[in-house]
Design an enzyme around this catalytic site. Structure first.
Site, PDB file in Angstrom:
ATOM      1  N   LYS A  56       0.802  -1.226   0.000  1.00 43.35           N
ATOM      2  CA  LYS A  56       0.000   0.000   0.000  1.00 43.35           C
ATOM      3  C   LYS A  56       0.835   1.276   0.000  1.00 43.35           C
ATOM      4  O   LYS A  56       0.382   2.313  -0.485  1.00 43.35           O
ATOM      5  CB  LYS A  56      -0.929   0.009   1.213  1.00 43.35           C
ATOM      6  CG  LYS A  56      -1.998  -1.073   1.190  1.00 43.35           C
ATOM      7  CD  LYS A  56      -3.057  -0.790   0.147  1.00 43.35           C
ATOM      8  CE  LYS A  56      -4.207  -1.775   0.224  1.00 43.35           C
ATOM      9  NZ  LYS A  56      -5.184  -1.551  -0.870  1.00 43.35           N
ATOM     10  N   GLU A  68      -9.705   6.418   3.100  1.00 52.96           N
ATOM     11  CA  GLU A  68     -10.532   5.380   3.704  1.00 52.96           C
ATOM     12  C   GLU A  68      -9.672   4.153   3.885  1.00 52.96           C
ATOM     13  O   GLU A  68      -8.630   4.028   3.234  1.00 52.96           O
ATOM     14  CB  GLU A  68     -11.712   5.061   2.794  1.00 52.96           C
ATOM     15  CG  GLU A  68     -11.479   3.957   1.773  1.00 52.96           C
ATOM     16  CD  GLU A  68     -10.392   4.255   0.748  1.00 52.96           C
ATOM     17  OE1 GLU A  68      -9.665   3.304   0.382  1.00 52.96           O
ATOM     18  OE2 GLU A  68     -10.248   5.412   0.303  1.00 52.96           O
ATOM     19  N   SER A 116       1.469  -9.655  -0.970  1.00 56.89           N
ATOM     20  CA  SER A 116       1.023  -8.256  -0.953  1.00 56.89           C
ATOM     21  C   SER A 116       1.286  -7.570   0.388  1.00 56.89           C
ATOM     22  O   SER A 116       1.440  -6.358   0.446  1.00 56.89           O
ATOM     23  CB  SER A 116      -0.454  -8.173  -1.299  1.00 56.89           C
ATOM     24  OG  SER A 116      -1.214  -8.935  -0.383  1.00 56.89           O
TER      25      SER A 116
END
Lengths: 417, 279
Positions: free
Chosen positions: A91, A113, A384
């Protein structure tokens, strides 16, 4: 980082800009900034982004050959280690890119968010790093499921605003952040956490995440001497998926598998408006949600369904429009792994490779476990993120199941509560 | 001459400033909601914006979100909405306010045409679709033109330049002038952004109705005196529905509130136009 040169709002029929008029000028401003800074490297934006990804983020990240998995499955399994990125998940690639872009645009405030909390954490880190105030919207249910990440956001100086509407998950948090943005567009940038939302977000987020496949492609050529047969990545909104796939899309010999959350079942309860999965590529239909036309989980009237996954990070009723397009054109194969298989894979990878994966990532390993025979001789799995954030969920979910190889659970129940 | 497909909508703005109330259809239940909408009609509504609830109303504040949730929980669907419109006994023309996914998904064929056709059949005169900007509106615009309905667009305080031109080319019926940034919700004051927004669209060939934040007759008067051709009120009315029956029933209070707001528009019009010059 080789970026595209076009800023087309559509991927086939998907994409577009379906947002309230008050947001349209901000989206046009962002589109202009995306073209200038990201596509054309105005003022050296891309150079600064790459430098910060290296120094603050820790890139490049390894492509690791997983020896025991390779032995178990009888083929070369490589792991792209996004879990080693600062913050513990892919991220940060996107959050750092967008917060830096907001800075170049002269914005004074960041909002975002988050579902599992990884995007919120990454945004809070990037905002602290670049000295911009930040507020994060998060569903009440997810706040409970992902308490450590909430604390990390607070530690980095961000406000965390609980969202109680609906079921209190990512879908509601996105709607609430859009409402904040509608009131504050002149000073605020909304850091969308995946390849979803109105143009230019799906394209821009993909570009920030494409560093994953850019590195992986070079690394596999160096280590294995050729391109892989398959690339596997879990898909919720689809940002790590598109990041892991982007530089392989034009390599026709590389199969791309988007592994979705099959939840507890692939069937839907039309009556209650509930899909017990988050598999919008596999089971969804075309519709308009959160600013884009894409594949979504909806009932026959077009109301958005409540989705489900053991992993908060995949628990979303939509998916990025580019992924939907790549599935329609046959370039990406959507597959599913259910909650049980994902949990089993979580424990297996932790024990056999010494890597505790995010529950999202565990879905990709679940698919590898069940289908390795079809994946060719060289397989890349995108790790991930790391699973520290999921430990409370895993304790709770594992305690309710019989999972081979899991630790004895009795002593852990109630830990951290 | 104003641009409108619907004669009823055009007529609603011809007799002076229009009072345009909003309620979510089916809030809190089908039968009560019918009575509430009819109370607004008796109270002087010139046009009624009727919300077809969507599960993700991203342009709405907490008040209307609450209404939408209550209506959905009580079983409102697009099919029930059309029944609802057929069952209503009101004289004001009806405009459907909803989100694009519901319009797009209706019927077997993809695209907005089946929804528009059905709307026309039950007597809807136009649409407000908050998440459909002018860039994406061609298919709905064409279906509206084909069936004689209007597509009402919202102009926000942030709308400038080319965007204004795009909306000007597309809008018919009336223009929804968003009085302030943000989402829907009643406010205590009239935003300074209102008059600037009205100035930017002053020469457009459609009536301009101002919405977002209006809750009192005084605010209505101030906005009409400032040049608006109408006012749109939602949250202040939904608040009354949410409170439920007390000493006075919801119907009585809605009718009284409608009268207050309608009187406010008339008062504002008198302030704007010296009596001698009035037709």
């Amino acid at each position: 980082m080789s970026y595209g040169t076009e800023s087309n709002p559509k991927f086939g029929e998907y994409g577009g800009q379906f947002v309230p008029e008050a947001l349209m000028p901000a989206i046009e401003e962002l589109e202009d900034a995306y073209e200038r800074y990201v596509l054309e490297n105005e003022d050296g934006f891309v150079d600064e982004f790459r430098e910060r990804l290296a120094d603050f983020g820790g890139r490049p990240l390894p492509l690791q050959r997983a020896d025991r998995l390779s032995e178990r499955y009888g083929r070369d399994v490589y792991l792209k280690r996004e879990d080693l990125l600062h913050g513990g998940a892919h991220k940060l690639n996107n959050a750092l890119g967008q917060v830096l872009l907001a800075k170049y645009m002269g914005k004074e405030r960041i909002i975002a968010e988050t579902g599992a909390g990884q995007h919120g954490t990454a945004t809070a880190m990037a905002a602290a790093h670049l000295d911009l105030p930040c507020e994060i919207y998060m569903g009440e249910r997810d706040i409970v499921r992902q308490r450590p990440n909430v604390f990390r956001m607070r530690l980095n100086g961000s406000e965390v605003n609980p969202v109680s509407a609906g079921r209190g998950t990512l879908k509601e948090a996105i709607s609430e952040t859009m409402r904040d943005w509608a009131a504050s567009v002149e000073t605020t940038h909304y850091v969308i956490g995946s390849v979803v939302g109105p143009h230019p977000f799906p394209r821009m987020v993909r570009d920030f995440q494409a560093v994953i496949s850019e590195e992986a492609r070079e690394q596999v050529l160096e280590k294995a001497g050729r391109l892989p047969d398959s690339v596997l990545a879990c898909a919720g909104g689809g940002s790590n998926t598109m990041g892991a796939f982007h530089h392989f899309v034009s390599d026709d010999g590389v199969e791309l598998y988007a592994v979705e959350a099959g939840g507890s079942s692939l069937s839907v309860d039309e009556e209650r408006g509930v899909a017990p999965n988050s598999a919008s590529l596999s089971t969804g239909t075309e519709g308009v949600l959160h600013g884009a036309r894409t594949r979504i989980l909806q009932d026959r009237d077009g109301q958005i369904m409540e989705s489900h996954s053991v992993s908060s990070g995949l628990d979303y009723a939509g998916v990025g429009p580019e992924l939907a397009h790549l599935v329609d054109t046959g370039r990406v194969t959507p597959v599913t792994v259910d909650d049980d298989a994902a949990l089993e894979a979580f424990h297996r990878l932790s024990q056999e490779e010494g890597i505790i994966p995010a529950l999202e990532t565990a879905h990709a390993f679940g698919y590898l476990h069940e289908n390795y025979g079809d994946l060719g001789e060289i397989v890349i799995v995108n790790v991930s993120g790391r699973g520290d954030k999921d430990l409370e969920s895993v304790i709770e979910e594992t305690s309710e199941r019989e999972i081979e190889g899991a630790p004895e659970m009795d002593v852990f129940q109630g830990v951290g509560r | 001459m104003t641009r409108a497909n619907s004669a009823a909508l055009a007529a609603a703005f011809e007799g002076g400033p229009a009072f345009v109330p909003y309620l979510a259809a089916g809030d809190p239940d089908y039968d009560s909601s019918l009575r509430y909408v009819e109370a607004l009609d008796r109270g002087g509504a010139d046009v009624i914006e009727l919300g077809l609830p969507f599960s993700e109303p991203i342009a709405e504040g907490p008040t209307i979100q609450g209404a939408v949730t209550r209506a959905l929980d009580a079983g409102m669907t697009p099919e029930r909405f059309f029944e609802f419109v057929s069952d209503l006994d009101v004289s004001a023309p009806l405009v459907c306010m909803t989100y694009y996914n519901l319009i797009y998904q209706f019927g077997i064929d993809e695209g907005p045409e089946p929804f528009v056709e059905r709307s026309a059949a039950v007597g809807i005169e136009g649409f407000v679709v908050p998440d459909l900007p002018a860039e994406e509106a061609d298919p709905l615009r064409e279906a509206c033109d084909e069936h004689g309905l209007d597509l009402i667009f919202i102009v926000a305080p942030t709308t400038r330049g080319e965007r204004l031109e795009r909306i000007r080319e597309q809008v018919s019926g009336y223009l929804y002038v968003q009085a302030r940034l943000g989402v829907t919700g009643a406010k205590a004051d009239v935003s300074d952004q209102t008059s600037e927004s009205l100035d930017r669209v002053a020469d457009w060939p459609v009536p301009k109705a101002v919405g977002f934040g209006i809750s009192t007759g005084e605010q209505a008067a101030e906005i009409v005196a400032g040049g608006a051709d109408g006012i749109i009120v939602g949250s202040a009315l939904v608040d009354i529905v949410a409170e439920g029956d007390g000493e006075e029933t919801v119907e009585e209070r809605l009718e009284a509130k409608a009268r207050e707001l309608k009187r406010g528009t008339e008062k504002g019009f008198e302030q704007r136009t010296p009596r001698a010059e009035r037709p």
